[in-house]
Write a protein that holds these residues in place. Structure first.
Motif, PDB file in Angstrom:
ATOM      1  N   SER A   1     -16.993 -30.141  17.608  1.00 44.85           N
ATOM      2  CA  SER A   1     -18.283 -29.990  18.305  1.00 44.85           C
ATOM      3  C   SER A   1     -18.253 -28.799  19.267  1.00 44.85           C
ATOM      4  O   SER A   1     -18.599 -28.907  20.452  1.00 44.85           O
ATOM      5  CB  SER A   1     -18.645 -31.281  19.060  1.00 44.85           C
ATOM      6  N   LEU A   2     -17.812 -27.660  18.745  1.00 47.23           N
ATOM      7  CA  LEU A   2     -17.736 -26.437  19.529  1.00 47.23           C
ATOM      8  C   LEU A   2     -18.824 -25.461  19.093  1.00 47.23           C
ATOM      9  O   LEU A   2     -19.539 -25.700  18.115  1.00 47.23           O
ATOM     10  CB  LEU A   2     -16.354 -25.797  19.365  1.00 47.23           C
ATOM     11  N   ALA A   3     -18.907 -24.340  19.794  1.00 47.16           N
ATOM     12  CA  ALA A   3     -19.890 -23.310  19.441  1.00 47.16           C
ATOM     13  C   ALA A   3     -19.221 -21.934  19.427  1.00 47.16           C
ATOM     14  O   ALA A   3     -19.780 -20.944  19.904  1.00 47.16           O
ATOM     15  CB  ALA A   3     -21.056 -23.335  20.421  1.00 47.16           C
ATOM     16  N   ILE A   4     -18.018 -21.858  18.877  1.00 49.30           N
ATOM     17  CA  ILE A   4     -17.278 -20.594  18.787  1.00 49.30           C
ATOM     18  C   ILE A   4     -18.019 -19.646  17.855  1.00 49.30           C
ATOM     19  O   ILE A   4     -18.460 -20.045  16.770  1.00 49.30           O
ATOM     20  CB  ILE A   4     -15.845 -20.851  18.281  1.00 49.30           C
ATOM     21  N   GLN A   5     -18.128 -18.377  18.271  1.00 50.69           N
ATOM     22  CA  GLN A   5     -18.790 -17.373  17.430  1.00 50.69           C
ATOM     23  C   GLN A   5     -17.901 -16.178  17.110  1.00 50.69           C
ATOM     24  O   GLN A   5     -17.993 -15.616  16.023  1.00 50.69           O
ATOM     25  CB  GLN A   5     -20.076 -16.883  18.122  1.00 50.69           C
ATOM     26  N   GLU A   6     -17.052 -15.794  18.041  1.00 46.59           N
ATOM     27  CA  GLU A   6     -16.243 -14.585  17.892  1.00 46.59           C
ATOM     28  C   GLU A   6     -14.759 -14.918  17.773  1.00 46.59           C
ATOM     29  O   GLU A   6     -14.309 -15.990  18.198  1.00 46.59           O
ATOM     30  CB  GLU A   6     -16.455 -13.652  19.095  1.00 46.59           C
ATOM     31  N   TYR A   7     -14.013 -13.960  17.228  1.00 45.13           N
ATOM     32  CA  TYR A   7     -12.571 -14.177  17.062  1.00 45.13           C
ATOM     33  C   TYR A   7     -11.885 -14.448  18.394  1.00 45.13           C
ATOM     34  O   TYR A   7     -11.018 -15.332  18.494  1.00 45.13           O
ATOM     35  CB  TYR A   7     -11.896 -12.978  16.384  1.00 45.13           C
ATOM     36  N   ASP A   8     -12.247 -13.687  19.424  1.00 49.69           N
ATOM     37  CA  ASP A   8     -11.575 -13.839  20.711  1.00 49.69           C
ATOM     38  C   ASP A   8     -11.699 -15.271  21.234  1.00 49.69           C
ATOM     39  O   ASP A   8     -10.747 -15.830  21.783  1.00 49.69           O
ATOM     40  CB  ASP A   8     -12.161 -12.847  21.713  1.00 49.69           C
ATOM     41  N   GLU A   9     -12.862 -15.873  21.049  1.00 50.21           N
ATOM     42  CA  GLU A   9     -13.053 -17.268  21.453  1.00 50.21           C
ATOM     43  C   GLU A   9     -12.148 -18.193  20.631  1.00 50.21           C
ATOM     44  O   GLU A   9     -11.550 -19.133  21.169  1.00 50.21           O
ATOM     45  CB  GLU A   9     -14.515 -17.685  21.249  1.00 50.21           C
ATOM     46  N   LEU A  10     -12.082 -17.944  19.334  1.00 58.14           N
ATOM     47  CA  LEU A  10     -11.238 -18.765  18.458  1.00 58.14           C
ATOM     48  C   LEU A  10      -9.780 -18.639  18.861  1.00 58.14           C
ATOM     49  O   LEU A  10      -9.048 -19.643  18.914  1.00 58.14           O
ATOM     50  CB  LEU A  10     -11.429 -18.347  16.999  1.00 58.14           C
ATOM     51  N   TYR A  11      -9.336 -17.412  19.151  1.00 54.66           N
ATOM     52  CA  TYR A  11      -7.943 -17.211  19.520  1.00 54.66           C
ATOM     53  C   TYR A  11      -7.596 -18.010  20.780  1.00 54.66           C
ATOM     54  O   TYR A  11      -6.592 -18.738  20.813  1.00 54.66           O
ATOM     55  CB  TYR A  11      -7.634 -15.724  19.740  1.00 54.66           C
ATOM     56  N   HIS A  12      -8.406 -17.860  21.814  1.00 52.74           N
ATOM     57  CA  HIS A  12      -8.085 -18.537  23.071  1.00 52.74           C
ATOM     58  C   HIS A  12      -8.152 -20.050  22.910  1.00 52.74           C
ATOM     59  O   HIS A  12      -7.336 -20.776  23.514  1.00 52.74           O
ATOM     60  CB  HIS A  12      -8.992 -18.036  24.190  1.00 52.74           C
ATOM     61  N   TRP A  13      -9.090 -20.555  22.112  1.00 53.20           N
ATOM     62  CA  TRP A  13      -9.114 -21.996  21.830  1.00 53.20           C
ATOM     63  C   TRP A  13      -7.827 -22.410  21.119  1.00 53.20           C
ATOM     64  O   TRP A  13      -7.228 -23.444  21.433  1.00 53.20           O
ATOM     65  CB  TRP A  13     -10.332 -22.346  20.968  1.00 53.20           C
ATOM     66  N   SER A  14      -7.355 -21.580  20.166  1.00 54.84           N
ATOM     67  CA  SER A  14      -6.181 -21.951  19.358  1.00 54.84           C
ATOM     68  C   SER A  14      -4.910 -22.043  20.194  1.00 54.84           C
ATOM     69  O   SER A  14      -4.036 -22.863  19.899  1.00 54.84           O
ATOM     70  CB  SER A  14      -5.986 -20.960  18.204  1.00 54.84           C
ATOM     71  N   VAL A  15      -4.772 -21.214  21.238  1.00 54.91           N
ATOM     72  CA  VAL A  15      -3.546 -21.270  22.043  1.00 54.91           C
ATOM     73  C   VAL A  15      -3.671 -22.248  23.213  1.00 54.91           C
ATOM     74  O   VAL A  15      -2.658 -22.638  23.798  1.00 54.91           O
ATOM     75  CB  VAL A  15      -3.132 -19.864  22.553  1.00 54.91           C
ATOM     76  N   ARG A  16      -4.888 -22.655  23.528  1.00 56.02           N
ATOM     77  CA  ARG A  16      -5.063 -23.720  24.525  1.00 56.02           C
ATOM     78  C   ARG A  16      -4.981 -25.104  23.885  1.00 56.02           C
ATOM     79  O   ARG A  16      -4.704 -26.097  24.568  1.00 56.02           O
ATOM     80  CB  ARG A  16      -6.412 -23.570  25.236  1.00 56.02           C
ATOM     81  N   ASN A  17      -5.256 -25.164  22.581  1.00 54.37           N
ATOM     82  CA  ASN A  17      -5.288 -26.433  21.859  1.00 54.37           C
ATOM     83  C   ASN A  17      -4.427 -26.309  20.605  1.00 54.37           C
ATOM     84  O   ASN A  17      -4.913 -26.367  19.472  1.00 54.37           O
ATOM     85  CB  ASN A  17      -6.729 -26.796  21.484  1.00 54.37           C
ATOM     86  N   ILE A  18      -3.129 -26.115  20.826  1.00 55.20           N
ATOM     87  CA  ILE A  18      -2.221 -25.778  19.732  1.00 55.20           C
ATOM     88  C   ILE A  18      -2.184 -26.864  18.667  1.00 55.20           C
ATOM     89  O   ILE A  18      -2.269 -26.582  17.468  1.00 55.20           O
ATOM     90  CB  ILE A  18      -0.824 -25.460  20.290  1.00 55.20           C
ATOM     91  N   SER A  19      -2.088 -28.124  19.063  1.00 59.65           N
ATOM     92  CA  SER A  19      -2.028 -29.212  18.084  1.00 59.65           C
ATOM     93  C   SER A  19      -3.319 -29.301  17.277  1.00 59.65           C
ATOM     94  O   SER A  19      -3.283 -29.449  16.043  1.00 59.65           O
ATOM     95  CB  SER A  19      -1.758 -30.547  18.783  1.00 59.65           C
ATOM     96  N   ASP A  20      -4.452 -29.197  17.948  1.00 64.44           N
ATOM     97  CA  ASP A  20      -5.737 -29.273  17.243  1.00 64.44           C
ATOM     98  C   ASP A  20      -5.894 -28.114  16.263  1.00 64.44           C
ATOM     99  O   ASP A  20      -6.390 -28.288  15.141  1.00 64.44           O
ATOM    100  CB  ASP A  20      -6.905 -29.260  18.239  1.00 64.44           C
TER     101      ASP A  20
END
Length: 651
Positions: A30-49
């Motif tokens: 239930s996110l609203a990611i649009q750009e790669y930079d947002e995806l990257y920062h989400w991926s390293v803050r939520n490594i397991s997810d």
């Protein structure tokens, strides 16, 4: 701000796997990611997810799901990944079994050979029967001393389907280079070709194999692939059998893929070995698989319809990386031989004929191609080509410009960087983002990469040590014969406890791009100011008078002075006026601190077997320190010219 060389089109962005993965993540969380930079920062803050989501997105095949993604995201080394999962690496690479082309093999001066996914599966099935009859079981080691040819991939898949651990090196390694590697891991089976081709000439392997086999008592079978000769004489090799006589003729046999834990040893990879015996890095099956698929599917945007090529030997991790593209169902192009034979257009002729869409090579090749004067886009039809990958060493700004000027204007140039240590990349391409001159497009998803300054603090827009501050799945499970983990810890974690120090000197930019300045252990430090060797190479390699170079820092009068060694291009001499030209070019385009104190002509530049310059070995020779393992070099005799140089004993 660096110049932008390429933008992805809106249509290409929306058709990319990265764009589809963003939608997948948004729906799941239930996110609203649009750009790669947002995806990257989400991926390293939520490594397991992130890794759990990508496991499902990539449709990784397993007989039992994992209980948790990672047991402790704050633990490094020692974090356990995907515990509870049972899977087989080879099963994931052989998920397709149809008439789509799996492999295209091109050798010097020979017509291409094609193999479908159905044929590949059947070849693997036949070899599995023979290996099983030999008693091969999970945990046994199988070694490959092979060219980059289909039988190498078939042997790897057959071995790993049974749970054996695969390890390979290039057939141009000498006897000691092979023994330094395979002698440590005690393989049960050795696959070798009778030889290979280079610059139009056959090179024999069997004489070396005959010397190697008696020194590896663990070997029970040596399987020889006829390549140079249709019926090679193997009578001088103990325990040898020809490949076609060993492999069982498959009659629609189903491969029984042994289901194994996620961290079951898949590959043993090797460090370059220039400071002693090569380190044997053991990589787990699930970690390699999921990380390769992330890099191939998301960062390289590889799909079923793609034709992907990487110029590599089986001794470089890019072979392992390329092979994983079978899990996507793409067509792999394998090339054996010299990339400039019979002429400088050899690989581009192949790209035209096979309609290659993803072309991978090294920065060194791009520099060498540029020096030939060939303009590929003027001579070859490269309409199918959409992505060019470069790795092995930093690609200069001039290299970036050459690709866009001489190869193709509308192409994604993805300079990528990582290493054998992680069997993958820390920084690489982004099909949704722009390409900036001289920059790697982004840090890899799920890889918490930072640049540390001299005080161990993360910095943006400044040069620093490449570190990774959170665990990732493709970290080595262990080092071979390192029961207490001392070698493993010493390789990455002694400098910053709990943080992976990779050994590269980088800068992370505000837009998320990365610039590589070279190895941090070869970083120059004149007057206490750290500078990367890549900044000097960039200036020197532009000059028509210089064919090659190597830079070191010489300890001198309680400081460090920069020494530049150059190999002259044919027809040129290192005159005082040329030295002045070199110094002025470096001074103006880099900085006064980059200007070498001495510029010395040498007949040859030493390289590792994986074609990386050995700056530390040269420095040791200059300073009369031992180089412990010259057999790790492609041209060890080149080091001889760096000793006793009178000019380096004066101001």
């Amino acid at each position: 701000m660096a110049r932008i060389l390429w933008y992805s089109s809106e249509d290409r962005i929306k058709q990319s796997n990265m764009f589809k993965f963003i939608g997948f993540v948004n729906r799941r969380f239930s996110l609203a990611i649009q750009e790669y930079d947002e995806l990257y920062h989400w991926s390293v803050r939520n490594i397991s997810d992130f890794w759990a989501a990508f496991w499902d997105f990539a449709q990784i095949r397993c007989s039992s799901p994992f209980d948790c993604v990672v047991d402790d995201v704050g633990k490094m080394p020692g974090a356990r990944w995907f515990e509870g999962a049972r899977l087989n690496f080879a099963e994931n690479l052989l998920r397709y079994r149809d008439d789509h082309s799996a492999l295209i093999f091109k050798a010097e001066g020979r017509p291409s050979i094609r193999m479908t996914y159905r044929q590949l599966y059947d070849e693997v099935a036949g070899l599995v029967i023979s290996l099983k009859a030999l008693g091969l079981k999970p945990g046994d080691r199988v070694a490959g001393f092979m060219p980059n040819m289909p039988q190498t991939i078939i042997a790897m898949l057959a071995a790993t389907s049974l749970g054996a651990t695969w390890s390979s090196c290039s057939p141009d390694f000498g006897i000691k280079g092979v023994m330094d590697r395979f002698g440590q891991i005690a393989p049960k089976v050795l696959f070798t070709a009778d030889g290979y081709f280079f610059k139009g000439k056959p090179v024999d392997c069997l004489e070396r194999v005959a010397d190697i086999v008696p020194q590896v008592p663990s070997l029970e079978k040596v399987v020889v692939v006829p390549y140079v000769n249709s019926k090679p004489d193997i009578s001088g090799i103990p325990k040898a059998v020809r490949f076609d006589e060993f492999k069982t003729a498959s009659t629609d046999t189903e491969v029984e893929f042994i289901q194994l834990p996620a961290d079951h040893p898949l590959y043993i990879m090797y460090s370059s070995g220039t400071t002693g015996l090569p380190k044997c890095m053991v990589h787990g099956a699930a970690g390699v698989l999921i990380n390769h698929l992330k890099e191939l599917m998301l960062h390289t945007d590889v799909k079923r319809e793609d034709v992907i090529f990487y110029y590599t030997t089986c001794g470089w991790m890019m072979w392992n990386w390329l092979t994983s593209a079978l899990a996507v169902g793409a067509t792999l192009v394998l090339y054996d031989g010299n990339p400039f034979y019979p002429d400088e257009g050899a690989l581009w002729q192949m790209a035209q004929e096979e309609k290659i869409t993803v072309f991978g090579t090294s920065a060194g090749y791009i520099t060498a191609l540029r020096n030939t004067g060939l303009i590929p886009k003027e001579k070859y039809d490269l309409a199918a080509l959409r992505t060019l990958l470069s790795t092995g060493s930093p690609l200069s700004e001039e290299g970036f410009a050459f690709v866009y000027d001489a190869v193709k204007a509308n192409i994604q140039l993805a300079s990528i960087a990582g290493g054998t240590d992680l069997n993958g990349c820390f920084a690489l391409g982004n099909p949704m983002g722009p390409v900036y001159m001289g920059k790697l497009q982004c840090r890899g998803l799920g890889m918490k990469v930072e640049a540390f300054d001299e005080d161990g603090r993360p910095v943006i827009g400044r040069q620093g040590e490449l570190v990774c501050t959170a665990p990732f799945p493709s970290m080595p499970v262990c080092f071979w014969d390192d029961p207490e983990g001392a070698k493993y810890h010493g390789a990455y974690f002694d400098t910053y406890p709990g943080v992976w120090r990779h050994g590269d000197y980088i800068e992370i930019n505000a837009h998320g791009g990365v610039k590589i300045y070279g190895r941090s252990d070869a970083t120059l430090n004149p007057g206490g100011v750290r500078i990367g060797t890549a900044e000097i190479y960039r200036q020197v390699e532009q000059m028509e008078e210089i064919a090659d170079s190597v830079v070191i820092g010489q300890d001198w009068k309680n400081d460090v002075r920069v020494i530049l060694f150059v190999r002259m291009a044919p027809g040129f001499e290192l005159t005082e006026s040329l030295k002045q030209k070199i110094r002025q070019t470096i001074r103006v385009n880099a900085s006064p601190r980059h200007v070498p104190a001495k510029i010395i002509a040498v007949p040859e530049i030493p390289y590792t077997l994986n074609m990386k310059k050995v700056e530390l070995a040269v420095k040791n020779m200059v300073q009369n320190k031992p180089v412990l393992n010259k057999d790790a070099l492609k041209n060890p005799e080149a080091l001889d010219c760096y000793t006793g140089i009178a000019e380096l004993r004066t101001d």
